[in-house]
Scaffold this active site. Sequence first.
Site, PDB file in Angstrom:
ATOM      1  N   LYS A  91      -7.551  17.559 -13.971  1.00 16.97           N
ATOM      2  CA  LYS A  91      -8.334  18.567 -13.240  1.00 16.97           C
ATOM      3  C   LYS A  91      -9.780  18.115 -13.099  1.00 16.97           C
ATOM      4  O   LYS A  91     -10.436  17.810 -14.093  1.00 16.97           O
ATOM      5  CB  LYS A  91      -8.280  19.902 -13.983  1.00 16.97           C
ATOM      6  CG  LYS A  91      -6.863  20.436 -14.167  1.00 16.97           C
ATOM      7  CD  LYS A  91      -6.834  21.655 -15.052  1.00 16.97           C
ATOM      8  CE  LYS A  91      -7.236  21.346 -16.486  1.00 16.97           C
ATOM      9  NZ  LYS A  91      -7.101  22.492 -17.395  1.00 16.97           N
ATOM     10  N   GLY A 149     -12.047  30.546 -19.068  1.00 15.68           N
ATOM     11  CA  GLY A 149     -10.602  30.782 -18.971  1.00 15.68           C
ATOM     12  C   GLY A 149      -9.951  30.180 -17.736  1.00 15.68           C
ATOM     13  O   GLY A 149      -8.771  30.427 -17.462  1.00 15.68           O
ATOM     14  N   THR A 150     -10.700  29.359 -17.006  1.00 18.37           N
ATOM     15  CA  THR A 150     -10.146  28.755 -15.782  1.00 18.37           C
ATOM     16  C   THR A 150      -8.939  27.860 -16.087  1.00 18.37           C
ATOM     17  O   THR A 150      -7.922  27.906 -15.394  1.00 18.37           O
ATOM     18  CB  THR A 150     -11.232  27.911 -15.080  1.00 18.37           C
ATOM     19  OG1 THR A 150     -12.367  28.741 -14.913  1.00 18.37           O
ATOM     20  CG2 THR A 150     -10.783  27.415 -13.733  1.00 18.37           C
ATOM     21  N   GLY A 151      -9.058  27.044 -17.145  1.00 20.44           N
ATOM     22  CA  GLY A 151      -7.968  26.121 -17.497  1.00 20.44           C
ATOM     23  C   GLY A 151      -6.725  26.879 -17.940  1.00 20.44           C
ATOM     24  O   GLY A 151      -5.595  26.527 -17.569  1.00 20.44           O
ATOM     25  N   CYS A 152      -6.934  27.946 -18.722  1.00 17.42           N
ATOM     26  CA  CYS A 152      -5.794  28.762 -19.180  1.00 17.42           C
ATOM     27  C   CYS A 152      -5.110  29.394 -17.983  1.00 17.42           C
ATOM     28  O   CYS A 152      -3.879  29.429 -17.893  1.00 17.42           O
ATOM     29  CB  CYS A 152      -6.278  29.884 -20.106  1.00 17.42           C
ATOM     30  SG  CYS A 152      -7.187  29.302 -21.529  1.00 17.42           S
ATOM     31  N   THR A 211     -16.637  30.766 -15.275  1.00 19.31           N
ATOM     32  CA  THR A 211     -15.429  29.930 -15.284  1.00 19.31           C
ATOM     33  C   THR A 211     -14.691  30.009 -16.622  1.00 19.31           C
ATOM     34  O   THR A 211     -13.826  29.184 -16.903  1.00 19.31           O
ATOM     35  CB  THR A 211     -15.797  28.457 -15.021  1.00 19.31           C
ATOM     36  OG1 THR A 211     -16.755  28.054 -16.014  1.00 19.31           O
ATOM     37  CG2 THR A 211     -16.381  28.265 -13.633  1.00 19.31           C
TER      38      THR A 211
HETATM   39  O1  PXL Z   1      -9.889  27.709 -22.009  1.00 13.62           O
HETATM   40  C1  PXL Z   1      -9.665  27.191 -23.260  1.00 13.62           C
HETATM   41  C2  PXL Z   1      -9.328  28.246 -24.280  1.00 13.62           C
HETATM   42  C3  PXL Z   1      -8.075  28.295 -24.808  1.00 13.62           C
HETATM   43  N1  PXL Z   1      -7.711  29.180 -25.748  1.00 13.62           N
HETATM   44  C4  PXL Z   1      -8.579  30.080 -26.209  1.00 13.62           C
HETATM   45  C5  PXL Z   1      -9.845  30.106 -25.692  1.00 13.62           C
HETATM   46  C6  PXL Z   1     -10.244  29.169 -24.695  1.00 13.62           C
HETATM   47  C7  PXL Z   1     -11.580  29.183 -24.147  1.00 13.62           C
HETATM   48  O2  PXL Z   1     -12.421  29.938 -24.456  1.00 13.62           O
HETATM   49  O3  PXL Z   1     -10.681  31.022 -26.137  1.00 13.62           O
HETATM   50  C8  PXL Z   1      -8.162  31.051 -27.259  1.00 13.62           C
END
Ligand code: PXL
Length: 273
Positions: A177, A212-215, A210
């Site tokens: 990404k 939590g974008t990856g999650c 942004t």
């Molecule tokens: O985005 C990565 C991530 C994954 N898991 C948890 C997070 C975060 C980012 O803050 O808090 C629990």
Amino acid sequence: MNDHGTPPRVLSIAGSDSSGGAGIQADIKTITMLGGYAMTAITAVTAQNTRGVQGIEVMHPDLVIDQVDSCLDDIGADAIKIGMLGSPEIAMRLAERLDNFSGAIVFDPVMVATSGSDLADEATIAAFGALMQIATVVTPNLPELAALTEREEILPHEVFDAASELAEAQDTIVLAKGGHGDGDQVIDYVVSSSGKIASFGHARIDTPHTHGTGCTLSAALTTMLAYGQPLTHAIRIARAFTRAAIEQAPGFGDGSGPLGHQAVRKLSAGDET
Ligand code: PXL
């Protein structure tokens, strides 16, 4: 709906983010908004907001595996997403437990929160290999791709080579990404051990929000794979969902704020670029 008229079943194995922007909470929102049935196995509980991470408690590996067993032995899952792991023991136990899982597994190799706080120590990162090997797709951002290929940093012209190296070493598909790069275009590469499958680009959205974008992207991808969509189409929809959620960010908090999952009602064909 799948062939049986029921929603696709998606299990998210990840950490809890109390502020609702990332981790398990982002996953449940994403899976639900895309019409999936969300289940969870929580690996760690974080006390967290847009400013940073104030506390972390990692679950005992037995309890993580119990949660997975409870879901898979009864309801079952069409696809699984793995995010924050919490400890090397959890990573190894999950790799063993999920080795024979027949659906797609998406592994987001989470290392650092958007706020900059560490979410995986060195020993946990060292155990990522076992999960990459059972994953259908691994979704590193550029700093994660650099760490996983033992590079200091990755310049834009090096992304494809680094992604290929990781795909070959782990015999998996890598979705690299480009969001952490600079430049007005965000380019993501999809690479397998036998070469490039696709690349996707769009104009960078200029926003601090942004978290939590990856999650969100990896949960959306998992849901589309749970529907049985082919990989490149699943990635296209997941990117469109994530981009729409970024555009709808409510602007909450003092730091890098959460996305607006709740406002993504419908993806038009024009979003799927
Ligand atoms: O985005 C990565 C991530 C994954 N898991 C948890 C997070 C975060 C980012 O803050 O808090 C629990």
